[in-house]
Scaffold this active site. Structure first.
Site, PDB file in Angstrom:
ATOM      1  N   ASP A 253      -0.578 -10.840  -5.333  1.00  0.00           N
ATOM      2  CA  ASP A 253       0.801 -10.492  -5.692  1.00  0.00           C
ATOM      3  C   ASP A 253       0.635  -9.017  -5.922  1.00  0.00           C
ATOM      4  O   ASP A 253       1.954  -8.706  -6.155  1.00  0.00           O
ATOM      5  CB  ASP A 253       0.948 -11.350  -7.231  1.00  0.00           C
ATOM      6  CG  ASP A 253       2.267 -11.093  -7.429  1.00  0.00           C
ATOM      7  OD1 ASP A 253       3.358 -11.374  -6.646  1.00  0.00           O
ATOM      8  OD2 ASP A 253       2.661 -11.093  -8.572  1.00  0.00           O
ATOM      9  N   GLU A 258       2.178   0.021  -4.012  1.00  0.00           N
ATOM     10  CA  GLU A 258       3.385  -0.750  -3.726  1.00  0.00           C
ATOM     11  C   GLU A 258       4.594  -0.220  -3.505  1.00  0.00           C
ATOM     12  O   GLU A 258       4.730   0.907  -4.046  1.00  0.00           O
ATOM     13  CB  GLU A 258       3.441  -1.716  -5.080  1.00  0.00           C
ATOM     14  CG  GLU A 258       2.384  -2.570  -5.417  1.00  0.00           C
ATOM     15  CD  GLU A 258       2.309  -3.538  -6.602  1.00  0.00           C
ATOM     16  OE1 GLU A 258       3.412  -3.396  -7.184  1.00  0.00           O
ATOM     17  OE2 GLU A 258       1.581  -4.314  -6.771  1.00  0.00           O
ATOM     18  N   HIS A 281       4.729  -8.821  -5.993  1.00  0.00           N
ATOM     19  CA  HIS A 281       4.518  -8.509  -7.377  1.00  0.00           C
ATOM     20  C   HIS A 281       5.646  -9.364  -8.166  1.00  0.00           C
ATOM     21  O   HIS A 281       6.329  -8.738  -9.002  1.00  0.00           O
ATOM     22  CB  HIS A 281       4.618  -7.195  -7.727  1.00  0.00           C
ATOM     23  CG  HIS A 281       3.981  -6.627  -9.104  1.00  0.00           C
ATOM     24  ND1 HIS A 281       3.374  -5.548  -9.145  1.00  0.00           N
ATOM     25  CD2 HIS A 281       3.924  -7.453 -10.155  1.00  0.00           C
ATOM     26  CE1 HIS A 281       2.949  -5.513 -10.559  1.00  0.00           C
ATOM     27  NE2 HIS A 281       3.098  -6.897 -11.103  1.00  0.00           N
TER      28      HIS A 281
END
Ligand SMILES: NC(=O)c1ccc[n+]([C@@H]2O[C@H](COP(=O)([O-])OP(=O)(O)OC[C@H]3O[C@@H](n4cnc5c(N)ncnc54)[C@H](O)[C@@H]3O)[C@@H](O)[C@H]2O)c1
Length: 398
Positions: A253, A258, A281
């Site tokens: 996750d 990111e 996430h």
């Protein structure tokens, strides 16, 4: 009192603050440094999520800002030391999404054990692959939890309730819940668990905690999950072990890099592998968690305004105290040097103020004294306190 809430904070926060008579300006997006400095004019309470950065420059421009509420878990986006230095209290919501993460972990353990992502992809492609090969129950499996904090320990309880055996490893001594068993080393856990889930915190020493050596030490055909921090895991090693079949499936996750916002491209060496679940996430992202975060942080801000309570503040001495019932309360934040309390009390004594109750808490370089006095406090007393060289912030509530 005026509160500025940015980044679409849940309406529960607006309601709770409004109920206290605080005027709330709630805006949908984040602000950059200059915009934030301009917007903070006359604001007592600031609410943000992860996309607003509260720098030392922002804080300097708002010396009277009473508190910053981080309506999220992390507080890296706030210069906590600069805030403390000027007596601006920072709160966050460390537990509000614990349950959401736990539920996703459990869903993913079952999905991986039943190879649901592969079955689902095949069905969408028109392939009817009815077979039990590689599909398992999770009952009786051994879950190894690395990091037995808020999330790890709650996962322990839920996993046991659905029939898993739980072992855990934590760098701190932790109370084992239910029938969970503590392992003395990470290697011991890896040698025994057939499902490994990471829930460590983001301390810098955890960078690369899980790499080639740890994946190699896992039992063959184990399942691996990481919903804590991206930098904790070496994704190239994970990929190698997934491709070789040593790891039977993984759910991830969180990633070392990111995308900053929705729509930005995402790339990972874990893409396009069978039985690998990738999520953006979202471990803690549920409506329930958002509402709880709104309620929790707004509650802390409201209590600070009403009583001076700093319970669970992340950057200031903590004082837990109920609302003022009668008489004024002096809230005094000061440098934590010897003799301040004595000086405060002699000033109070000289002014004839009768102390009814007093609480002191210190943290690092700061001290916080809360004093309830009988009757009233006059301006000259407050002026004398303000002039003390140790004074950081002074406020009276009644
Ligand atoms: N995916 C998401 O959306 C999401 C949501 C919430 C939290 N998180 C992350 O989950 C993690 C856990 O959150 P939490 O609230 O349970 O944190 P926590 O601080 O309550 O627990 C962390 C635990 O890890 C232990 N620990 C730290 N380093 C360790 C190590 N090297 N080996 C073994 N144990 C170690 C600590 O002693 C502590 O008990 C955090 O990294 C947090 O950022 C992710």
């Amino acid at each position: 009192m005026k509160a500025l809430l940015l980044e679409n904070i849940h309406s529960e926060a607006v309601r709770l603050l409004g109920e206290r008579g605080i005027e709330v300006d709630s805006r949908p997006g984040a602000l950059d440094e200059d915009e934030l400095i301009a917007a903070l004019d006359g604001v007592d309470l600031l609410g943000i999520r992860s996309k607003t950065t509260v720098t030392a420059k922002v804080l300097e421009s708002a010396p009277d800002l009473m508190a910053v509420g981080a309506f999220c878990i992390g507080t890296n986006q706030i210069d906590l030391a600069a805030a403390a230095e000027q007596g601006t209290v920072v709160f966050n919501a460390p537990f509000s999404n614990t349950r959401s993460v736990v539920e996703l972990v459990v869903a993913e353990i079952i999905s991986l054990a039943r190879r649901l992502s592969e079955k689902n992809a095949k069905m969408h492609a028109g392939e009817w692959d009815k077979s039990a090969t590689g599909a398992h129950e999770i009952r009786g499996r051994t879950l190894g939890i690395v990091g037995y904090g808020n999330i790890g320990s709650q996962l322990s309880v839920v996993a046991e309730a659905i029939g898993m055996r739980v072992i855990f490893y934590d760098v701190e001594d932790k109370l084992a819940l239910g029938n969970a068993r503590r392992c003395d080393t990470l290697d011991e856990l890896l040698g025994e668990a057939d499902t490994v889930s990471l829930h460590v915190d983001g301390r810098s020493g955890n960078g690369g905690l899980f790499g080639e050596e740890q994946f190699a030490a896992m039992r063959p055909r184990s399942i691996f999950l990481n919903l804590c921090r991206g930098f904790v895991v070496d994704h190239e090693s994970l990929r190698d072990h997934l491709v070789s079949g040593h790891i039977a499936g993984a759910a991830v996750d969180v990633f070392p890099h990111e995308p900053k916002k929705a729509g930005e491209a995402f790339t990972s060496s874990l893409q396009n592998l069978p039985n690998v679940i990738l999520t953006p996430h979202i471990g803690g992202s549920t409506q329930e968690a958002q509402e709880d975060i709104g309620r929790f942080v707004a509650g802390k801000l409201r209590d600070l305004v009403a009583s001076g309570a700093t319970t669970m503040a992340v950057n200031m001495p903590q004082v837990q105290i109920e609302d003022v019932t009668d008489g004024p309360r002096i809230l005094y934040v000061h440098s934590n040097v010897p003799g301040v309390l004595g000086r405060v009390n002699s000033i109070l004594a000289e002014s004839g103020a009768n102390i009814e109750r007093q609480m002191l808490s210190t943290r690092g370089e700061l001290g916080y004294v809360v004093t309830d006095v009988a009757g009233s406090v006059d301006e000259s007393l407050l002026a004398t306190l303000r002039e003390l060289p140790e004074t950081v912030r002074l406020r009276v509530v009644d």
